[in-house]
Scaffold this motif. Structure first.
Motif, PDB file in Angstrom:
ATOM      1  N   LEU A 168      -6.802   1.689  10.037  1.00  0.00           N
ATOM      2  CA  LEU A 168      -6.782   0.314   9.548  1.00  0.00           C
ATOM      3  C   LEU A 168      -5.561  -0.431  10.090  1.00  0.00           C
ATOM      4  O   LEU A 168      -5.650  -1.581  10.535  1.00  0.00           O
ATOM      5  CB  LEU A 168      -6.756   0.333   8.010  1.00  0.00           C
ATOM      6  CG  LEU A 168      -6.523  -0.986   7.301  1.00  0.00           C
ATOM      7  CD1 LEU A 168      -7.610  -1.989   7.653  1.00  0.00           C
ATOM      8  CD2 LEU A 168      -6.487  -0.781   5.788  1.00  0.00           C
ATOM      9  N   ILE A 218       0.857  -1.203   0.000  1.00  0.00           N
ATOM     10  CA  ILE A 218       0.000   0.000   0.000  1.00  0.00           C
ATOM     11  C   ILE A 218       0.888   1.245   0.000  1.00  0.00           C
ATOM     12  O   ILE A 218       0.683   2.178  -0.775  1.00  0.00           O
ATOM     13  CB  ILE A 218      -0.940   0.003   1.229  1.00  0.00           C
ATOM     14  CG1 ILE A 218      -1.995  -1.104   1.097  1.00  0.00           C
ATOM     15  CG2 ILE A 218      -1.621   1.365   1.384  1.00  0.00           C
ATOM     16  CD1 ILE A 218      -2.878  -1.281   2.319  1.00  0.00           C
ATOM     17  N   GLY A 258      -2.782  12.043  -2.968  1.00  0.00           N
ATOM     18  CA  GLY A 258      -3.917  11.313  -2.388  1.00  0.00           C
ATOM     19  C   GLY A 258      -3.523  10.640  -1.086  1.00  0.00           C
ATOM     20  O   GLY A 258      -4.290  10.614  -0.134  1.00  0.00           O
ATOM     21  N   SER A 302     -14.377   7.147   4.687  1.00  0.00           N
ATOM     22  CA  SER A 302     -14.734   7.536   6.053  1.00  0.00           C
ATOM     23  C   SER A 302     -14.835   9.049   6.250  1.00  0.00           C
ATOM     24  O   SER A 302     -15.360   9.504   7.250  1.00  0.00           O
ATOM     25  CB  SER A 302     -13.734   6.930   7.040  1.00  0.00           C
ATOM     26  OG  SER A 302     -12.434   7.406   6.754  1.00  0.00           O
ATOM     27  N   SER A 303     -14.305   9.837   5.335  1.00  0.00           N
ATOM     28  CA  SER A 303     -14.436  11.290   5.468  1.00  0.00           C
ATOM     29  C   SER A 303     -14.365  11.926   4.090  1.00  0.00           C
ATOM     30  O   SER A 303     -13.956  11.267   3.121  1.00  0.00           O
ATOM     31  CB  SER A 303     -13.299  11.846   6.339  1.00  0.00           C
ATOM     32  OG  SER A 303     -12.071  11.777   5.633  1.00  0.00           O
ATOM     33  N   SER A 347     -10.737  11.900   2.966  1.00  0.00           N
ATOM     34  CA  SER A 347     -10.195  10.628   2.488  1.00  0.00           C
ATOM     35  C   SER A 347     -10.896  10.167   1.215  1.00  0.00           C
ATOM     36  O   SER A 347     -10.325   9.451   0.404  1.00  0.00           O
ATOM     37  CB  SER A 347     -10.248   9.559   3.582  1.00  0.00           C
ATOM     38  OG  SER A 347     -11.561   9.294   3.966  1.00  0.00           O
ATOM     39  N   SER A 389      -6.970   7.986   7.776  1.00  0.00           N
ATOM     40  CA  SER A 389      -7.933   6.883   7.701  1.00  0.00           C
ATOM     41  C   SER A 389      -7.215   5.542   7.646  1.00  0.00           C
ATOM     42  O   SER A 389      -7.643   4.572   8.266  1.00  0.00           O
ATOM     43  CB  SER A 389      -8.809   7.017   6.458  1.00  0.00           C
ATOM     44  OG  SER A 389      -9.351   8.305   6.398  1.00  0.00           O
ATOM     45  N   LEU A 390      -6.110   5.480   6.887  1.00  0.00           N
ATOM     46  CA  LEU A 390      -5.398   4.209   6.759  1.00  0.00           C
ATOM     47  C   LEU A 390      -4.685   3.847   8.051  1.00  0.00           C
ATOM     48  O   LEU A 390      -4.487   2.675   8.348  1.00  0.00           O
ATOM     49  CB  LEU A 390      -4.409   4.255   5.588  1.00  0.00           C
ATOM     50  CG  LEU A 390      -5.045   4.208   4.199  1.00  0.00           C
ATOM     51  CD1 LEU A 390      -3.976   4.213   3.117  1.00  0.00           C
ATOM     52  CD2 LEU A 390      -5.942   2.976   4.017  1.00  0.00           C
ATOM     53  N   GLU A 447     -13.582   1.057   3.128  1.00  0.00           N
ATOM     54  CA  GLU A 447     -14.263   1.769   4.224  1.00  0.00           C
ATOM     55  C   GLU A 447     -13.461   2.990   4.653  1.00  0.00           C
ATOM     56  O   GLU A 447     -14.001   4.077   4.834  1.00  0.00           O
ATOM     57  CB  GLU A 447     -14.370   0.860   5.465  1.00  0.00           C
ATOM     58  CG  GLU A 447     -15.654   0.093   5.594  1.00  0.00           C
ATOM     59  CD  GLU A 447     -15.589  -0.828   6.815  1.00  0.00           C
ATOM     60  OE1 GLU A 447     -15.088  -0.400   7.876  1.00  0.00           O
ATOM     61  OE2 GLU A 447     -16.025  -1.988   6.694  1.00  0.00           O
ATOM     62  N   ALA A 448     -12.151   2.774   4.842  1.00  0.00           N
ATOM     63  CA  ALA A 448     -11.285   3.861   5.306  1.00  0.00           C
ATOM     64  C   ALA A 448     -11.298   5.010   4.302  1.00  0.00           C
ATOM     65  O   ALA A 448     -11.351   6.184   4.690  1.00  0.00           O
ATOM     66  CB  ALA A 448      -9.860   3.353   5.517  1.00  0.00           C
ATOM     67  N   LEU A 449     -11.292   4.670   3.019  1.00  0.00           N
ATOM     68  CA  LEU A 449     -11.273   5.707   1.989  1.00  0.00           C
ATOM     69  C   LEU A 449     -12.622   6.410   1.856  1.00  0.00           C
ATOM     70  O   LEU A 449     -12.724   7.442   1.210  1.00  0.00           O
ATOM     71  CB  LEU A 449     -10.836   5.127   0.635  1.00  0.00           C
ATOM     72  CG  LEU A 449      -9.427   4.528   0.585  1.00  0.00           C
ATOM     73  CD1 LEU A 449      -9.079   4.096  -0.828  1.00  0.00           C
ATOM     74  CD2 LEU A 449      -8.381   5.515   1.101  1.00  0.00           C
ATOM     75  N   LEU A 473      -3.919  12.661   1.922  1.00  0.00           N
ATOM     76  CA  LEU A 473      -5.312  12.855   2.327  1.00  0.00           C
ATOM     77  C   LEU A 473      -5.887  11.618   3.030  1.00  0.00           C
ATOM     78  O   LEU A 473      -6.762  11.735   3.886  1.00  0.00           O
ATOM     79  CB  LEU A 473      -6.174  13.204   1.108  1.00  0.00           C
ATOM     80  CG  LEU A 473      -5.833  14.538   0.420  1.00  0.00           C
ATOM     81  CD1 LEU A 473      -6.565  14.648  -0.906  1.00  0.00           C
ATOM     82  CD2 LEU A 473      -6.209  15.720   1.319  1.00  0.00           C
ATOM     83  N   VAL A 474      -5.412  10.436   2.645  1.00  0.00           N
ATOM     84  CA  VAL A 474      -6.007   9.216   3.214  1.00  0.00           C
ATOM     85  C   VAL A 474      -5.194   8.685   4.396  1.00  0.00           C
ATOM     86  O   VAL A 474      -5.572   7.708   5.025  1.00  0.00           O
ATOM     87  CB  VAL A 474      -6.137   8.089   2.149  1.00  0.00           C
ATOM     88  CG1 VAL A 474      -6.993   8.562   0.985  1.00  0.00           C
ATOM     89  CG2 VAL A 474      -4.778   7.619   1.650  1.00  0.00           C
ATOM     90  N   ARG A 475      -4.080   9.347   4.687  1.00  0.00           N
ATOM     91  CA  ARG A 475      -3.153   8.826   5.690  1.00  0.00           C
ATOM     92  C   ARG A 475      -3.825   8.521   7.038  1.00  0.00           C
ATOM     93  O   ARG A 475      -3.655   7.436   7.600  1.00  0.00           O
ATOM     94  CB  ARG A 475      -2.019   9.835   5.879  1.00  0.00           C
ATOM     95  CG  ARG A 475      -0.788   9.197   6.485  1.00  0.00           C
ATOM     96  CD  ARG A 475       0.160  10.274   6.971  1.00  0.00           C
ATOM     97  NE  ARG A 475       0.996  10.763   5.885  1.00  0.00           N
ATOM     98  CZ  ARG A 475       1.784  11.859   5.997  1.00  0.00           C
ATOM     99  NH1 ARG A 475       1.795  12.549   7.115  1.00  0.00           N
ATOM    100  NH2 ARG A 475       2.529  12.231   4.988  1.00  0.00           N
ATOM    101  N   ILE A 521      -9.959  -1.162   3.603  1.00  0.00           N
ATOM    102  CA  ILE A 521      -9.336  -0.037   2.896  1.00  0.00           C
ATOM    103  C   ILE A 521     -10.432   0.819   2.251  1.00  0.00           C
ATOM    104  O   ILE A 521     -10.449   2.034   2.374  1.00  0.00           O
ATOM    105  CB  ILE A 521      -8.334  -0.527   1.820  1.00  0.00           C
ATOM    106  CG1 ILE A 521      -7.116  -1.174   2.487  1.00  0.00           C
ATOM    107  CG2 ILE A 521      -7.908   0.604   0.898  1.00  0.00           C
ATOM    108  CD1 ILE A 521      -6.153  -1.846   1.517  1.00  0.00           C
TER     109      ILE A 521
END
Lengths: 343, 343
Positions: free
Chosen positions: A283, A259, A272, B265-266, B269, A279-280, B261-263, A275-277, B259
């Protein structure tokens, strides 16, 4: 259970093998401080000079329910588990002895897991009716977690052992997770009753008989069901269980690496990635074994929790909290009662 | 090998069980068209009306090296593998029979894997010197892939079987992947030689003896090593191997779900998710079993490839290409030679 434990379960401290693990004292002491702040008394077992020096880093730790207990020796991660027989002063032996003597509620170690198992088995002995203690562990799963046993204590097993483990795990989840009637799955290579090795087919028949009498048997489950969370408990032999645990860790590690690579593969994905850091990261925490703290050696006549050698302070803290909860919930007498031992 | 095969190895077609799998003809026919465009001749075995109708969707397919072979019956995914004994007209039996008779180079099926194994074993028999054929499969790993066997053909095994599988897999990788001296790891629960079940310890000793004589034995490996790619080949019993395969699939599936879901979540993201989507798709492909096409039933006297029931056209195509490569590389005679069978 001795009188002291019965009278003041909450007050009895947890004995932590504070020298054990890949990183020695630092994560253990930090984890103990965090647990103590959450109200759990902890005995830090190890070299007093080193432990006091480490404790000095936490202002106000003198007021916490923490005590240092002397132990000079520690079984190193690359030494032999059988050393616990001769090295009676080793930190893990001091921990289990304090539990045996009623001076501690449970032993917790991030050190040599074979040594912890051996020390607990030698010092506590087995619960009457249990042939072989097993390592009970938790794995992340859709909708929560899956409880797996045996995660590696017994490479060669009998069907009767696995049937006993199903009963032990059921009581464990009742006490620790307030699950009234957890489902039990038997790990196999097909859902049908007749699928699997000779050992699994024999175990299936035993579990079928126990259904409704101490366990809630769902039937066979497959490898994929562990992550799908099909049953609360998955029972397997200690060889397969250990392979499962290490495979799952390895896969998560490699996938996270991929990933990361993917998020660095172009300018667009790098942007990107920023921005997703967050949220990941959630996980990654979900996949992290430290969320669940430690495994328990279940089936011995005393509480012993075994953590990952690479445990961080959070893992140590969670293991201590879990140990305290097991003691407060009277896990041991309830396990003994389930196996018909009356005192 | 019969005369026809020896004379025109490239020309001999692959027999595809075109009715097999969760989705019946469509992915099989599409996969065959893709393989034929890549130069592989394919016999589509199944109901001619259905197959011709499906082929009609691909303009120009009439000019491709594709031929429809009649078979009315198909063993359904929920039927018994043992049905292959009585249902001689079933598509998988037609495929293996054509291989046996030298009219096809290999049999490929995405259908009932137990039935495919049974049909191949009954029709081809075993290579002399091989006690039990095994399913050889590939798993994604850091730096490439790991070849695993047995992935589920034998739930109960002997040390001698596993030693034979190490030899079979070594020849397979030489032929199919041009690996001159692939490393072999024995799956266990500790790297040390003495760690593991009684079966594994016995197998370890046999593999140690074979080191340098047909295999390149690395020693024991653990669950995590499969994804880390520590060795090219990992040998294990069919129970553990099947659990490993299904666990790995389940974990990847659940992690991808998380993943996603995490993407979502906001808002932040979600935006990031749009930017990383392409890169993450590459990762999903890397984890996808269809990249590797199909597993082979190794140890039988004929080529039989077994795919995933949910295989898509790409998986079917890759399985057909792999089967053609195995035939062109003379895998079978080389396996027989390795086991000392001369013709």
């Amino acid at each position: 259970m001795n009188a002291e434990a019965a009278l003041s379960p909450k007050g009895l401290p947890i004995a932590l093998d504070a020298a054990g693990g890949d990183f020695g004292a630092p994560p253990n002491v930090e984890g103990a401080v965090l647990a103590a702040r959450a109200g759990v008394s902890v005995l830090l077992v190890g070299n007093p000079v080193a432990l006091h020096a480490e404790l000095g880093k936490y202002p106000g730790s003198g007021a916490l329910p923490l005590e240092v207990v002397h132990a000079d020796d520690v079984i190193g991660m690359d030494e032999h588990a059988s050393d616990v027989r001769s090295r009676t002063g080793a930190s893990i032996n001091v921990c289990t002895r304090m539990v045996k003597e009623g001076r501690a509620a449970a032993a917790v170690s991030m050190g040599h897991s074979g040594a912890t198992m051996a020390s607990a088995l030698l010092t506590f002995g087995r619960i009457k009716g249990v042939d072989r203690p097993a390592i009970l562990t938790h794995m992340p799963a859709r909708g929560g977690m899956t409880t797996l046993l045996d995660a590696g204590a017994n490479a060669d097993v009998k069907a009767t052992y696995m049937a006993q483990w199903a009963r032990l795990a059921t009581v464990y989840l009742k006490v620790l997770e307030d699950q009234e009637n957890p489902t039990v799955g038997l790990l196999s290579i097909g859902e049908e009753d007749h699928k699997g090795s000779a050992l699994v087919i024999e175990t299936h028949a035993l579990l079928r008989e126990l259904h409704g009498q101490g366990i809630n048997f769902h039937g066979n489950v497959e490898g994929r069901d562990i992550f799908l969370g099909t049953t609360d408990i998955v029972v397997t032999d200690g060889f397969t269980g250990n392979v499962v645990l290490k495979l799952a860790e390895g896969e998560a590690k490699v996938m996270f690496g991929w990933i990361k690579e993917a998020l660095n593969s172009s300018v667009k994905s790098k942007l990107g990635g920023l921005l997703v850091r967050t949220s990941l990261r959630g996980l990654a925490e979900r996949m992290d074994p430290s969320t669940y703290g430690a495994s328990i050696l279940i089936g011995v006549k005393g509480l012993a929790f075994i953590g990952h050698g690479s445990a961080n302070a959070t893992a140590v803290k969670n293991a201590l909290l879990r140990a305290a909860r097991a003691h407060e919930g009277k896990l041991l007498p309830r396990l003994e009662a389930a196996f018909g031992e009356t005192k």
